[in-house]
Scaffold this active site. Structure first.
Site, short mmCIF file in Angstrom:
data_model
loop_
_atom_site.label_atom_id
_atom_site.label_comp_id
_atom_site.label_asym_id
_atom_site.label_seq_id
_atom_site.Cartn_x
_atom_site.Cartn_y
_atom_site.Cartn_z
N TYR A 1 -6.90 -9.26 11.12
CA TYR A 1 -5.62 -8.94 11.75
C TYR A 1 -5.53 -9.61 13.11
CZ TYR A 1 -4.49 -5.56 8.14
OH TYR A 1 -4.18 -4.97 6.94
N GLU B 1 -6.08 -9.27 3.48
CA GLU B 1 -5.22 -8.60 4.47
C GLU B 1 -5.22 -9.47 5.72
OE1 GLU B 1 -5.89 -4.41 5.24
OE2 GLU B 1 -6.39 -4.06 3.13
N ASN C 1 -12.11 -1.41 -1.29
CA ASN C 1 -11.41 -2.00 -0.15
C ASN C 1 -12.18 -1.64 1.12
OD1 ASN C 1 -8.88 -2.95 1.45
ND2 ASN C 1 -9.24 -0.88 2.22
N GLU C 2 -12.44 -2.62 1.93
CA GLU C 2 -13.11 -2.40 3.22
C GLU C 2 -14.24 -1.38 3.07
OE1 GLU C 2 -10.30 -1.82 6.47
OE2 GLU C 2 -9.51 -3.84 6.20
N GLU D 1 0.84 -1.19 0.00
CA GLU D 1 0.00 0.00 0.00
C GLU D 1 0.88 1.25 0.00
OE1 GLU D 1 -2.89 0.00 3.17
OE2 GLU D 1 -3.87 1.80 2.39
N GLN E 1 2.17 -6.07 5.70
CA GLN E 1 2.40 -5.76 4.32
C GLN E 1 3.84 -6.12 3.95
OE1 GLN E 1 0.90 -1.97 2.99
NE2 GLN E 1 -0.92 -2.06 4.27
O1 AHR Z 1 -3.06 -2.59 6.21
C1 AHR Z 1 -3.39 -1.38 6.80
C2 AHR Z 1 -4.87 -1.04 6.64
O2 AHR Z 1 -5.64 -1.98 7.32
C3 AHR Z 1 -5.42 -1.08 5.24
O3 AHR Z 1 -5.20 0.08 4.54
C4 AHR Z 1 -6.88 -1.28 5.48
O4 AHR Z 1 -7.51 -1.94 4.42
C5 AHR Z 1 -6.93 -2.06 6.77
O5 AHR Z 1 -7.84 -1.55 7.66
#
Ligand code: AHR
Length: 512
Positions: free
Chosen positions: A259, A315, A192-193, A47, A364
């Protein structure tokens, strides 16, 4: 007194014996492979965030030199055989207007990166530069279009720009910018999201929008779009239900994000200074992926029993507090053995769900969150997570071999527990079988037995990633504090493998 002491010792002995008597027992069914582990499970995410693009993959620009791709970083990434790179975001994608990043660099407009530190983005790295990186790595591009603040026309034009083989307004513009042949980009994210930074939409609203955008990505030349919808956050099963119900027939993939946190979003905890409670919560977060993937897949099965639509974990990874002294909006974090074990356990889960999980992108690639590589000026280091990705190259496009668990040891903390051992196995194109295994317990070794059925096994070799402490990590002063070593803790006798897994360790085994 003596009798009480003896009784106590007997109790202790029994506890130790019980620990030793119930090893994790696995059965590897070598003749029951059915699904291929897509190499795209090992995808990366890049990103426009912090020091990933600028001062990470590309050199920091000075007044005399433009951005330049870093050869050391590229060579290191080649060794982990990056199959695809998701770009330009992330939240950034829904603020990105692709035309800002093409043409002569000095004429490209600047924008403000509102999501990540409010820094000025001069668009020095745009479509052509990113696609040059993908080509240098032999990776497939995975573009994420702007559905949040863009238009259908804008996304369609980008698609035409990169893919139209003949003469068209966008293909001719591409040629004017120096690229004659189409780039042939297949993987295409639509937002995205969108439930969060990408527009705060309800799933019903997003599904309607998605259908509009997906309708204007025609096949060009040899390229057919692989349309990837925004998927759920973690355990948001309603999102998957609605998107699959309303738009499932128009997509090829759905992008779930998960995450792993050792604390809360407000207080995630240090990447390097953590206690066993935080280690445990990271392991629990990683293992929770299994249930999420299972339940999202079950929903998808109802709308797509033939499993045409892939679940892509677009992600994933650990998210800790930023390193002290770094810009809080840049998400720069260190990476320890904890991150390595989280990566291994997560990748084992994706492998084991190979029938539905056919893509994933760790967040990332460089200098951001659970990165493979950290840079500092002209220096570079490989993180423990990098080494896990290198171990797991053996599984790329290999046949998943099912592992059944006949008895399991648990890693317990207080009243909570997770399986002590994670594993997955595959057979590659040359017929060679590999097993990856990790020990989630930070303090105790665990013994694992693996009965191999349906194939003859007479030998084993392997490599291990471990370190003296659970929070060991590589620094620019000591870049090899955590690095792979030959592993001699596995033995074969009568088709049974016995593996002595040290605490907080990841191993890759080759069966002979
Ligand atoms: O990876 C960091 C951020 O986490 C990304 O930009 C977003 O899609 C997610 O919330």
């Amino acid at each position: 007194m003596r009798a009480r002491l003896l009784a106590l010792l007997a109790c202790l002995g029994a506890a130790v014996a019980a620990h030793a008597q119930t090893p994790t027992q696995l059965v590897l069914n070598a003749d029951q492979g059915r699904d291929t582990i897509s190499r795209h499970i090992y995808g990366q995410f890049a990103e426009h965030l912090g020091r990933l693009i600028y001062d990470g993959v590309w050199t920091r620009r000075d007044s005399t030199q433009p951005w330049r791709m870093r050869d050391d970083v590229v060579q290191a990434l080649k060794r982990i055989q990056v199959p695809n790179i998701r770009w330009p975001g992330g939240c950034f994608a829904d603020t990105y207007h692709w035309r800002d990043g093409i043409g002569p660099r000095e004429q490209r407009p600047s924008i403000v990166n509102t999501n990540w530190g409010g820094v000025t983005e001069d668009n020095g790295i745009g479509t052509h530069e990113y696609l040059a990186l993908a080509k240098a790595l032999g990776a497939e591009p995975y573009l994420v279009g702007n559905l949040g603040s863009g238009t259908v026309q804008e996304m369609h034009d980008w698609w035409e720009y990169v893919n139209h083989p003949g003469h068209s307004p966008m293909a001719d513009l591409r040629r004017k910018n120096g690229q004659d042949a189409p780039f042939e980009v297949r993987f295409w994210g639509m937002g995205n999201e969108s439930w969060g930074c990408g527009g705060n939409m309800r799933p019903e609203y997003y599904a309607d929008e998605l259908k509009r955008y997906a309708s204007f990505l025609p096949g060009y030349g040899r390229v057919r779009p692989f349309r990837i919808a925004v998927g759920p956050s973690d355990a948001d099963y309603n999102w998957t239900e609605v998107v699959m119900r309303d738009a499932g027939r128009m997509i090829d993939g759905i992008d779930m994000h998960h995450y792993t946190l050792a604390g809360s979003w407000a207080n995630k905890g240090s990447a390097t200074q953590f206690d066993e409670g935080q280690w445990f919560r990271s392991m629990r977060g990683a293992m929770a992926t299994d249930e999420m993937v299972t339940r999202h897949s079950a929903i998808m099965d109802r709308y797509d029993p033939r499993k045409r639509v892939a679940l892509i974990v677009g992600e994933w990874g650990t998210w800790h507090d930023p390193e002290p002294g770094s810009h809080p909006g840049f998400l720069y974090q260190q990476n320890t053995m904890r991150d390595a074990v989280v990566a291994a356990a997560s990748l084992d889960i994706f492998n084991r769900h190979a029938d539905r999980v056919r893509g994933a992108n760790i967040a990332q690639m460089v200098n951001v969150l659970q990165a493979m590589i950290l840079t500092q000026g002209s220096q570079m280091l490989l993180t423990p997570t990098y080494h896990v990705f290198e171990f797991y190259t053996v599984h790329h496009d290999a046949l998943l071999l099912p592992i059944a668990v006949t008895s399991r040891e648990w890693y317990k903390l207080g009243t909570d527990s997770v399986p002590a051992v994670s594993a997955s196995a595959s057979r590659d194109r040359n017929g060679v079988m590999h097993v990856t295994m990790s020990n989630l317990d930070p303090s105790h070794a665990h013994t694992v037995t693996l009965d191999v059925r349906g194939a003859r096994v007479s030998g084993v070799s392997g490599r291990i990633l471990t370190a003296p402490t659970m929070n060991a990590y590589n620094t620019f002063e000591h870049p090899d504090a955590v690095k792979p070593a030959p592993f001699t803790g596995a033995q074969v006798a009568d088709g049974r493998l016995t593996v002595a897994l040290p605490a907080h360790a990841v191993v890759v085994l080759e069966l002979k």
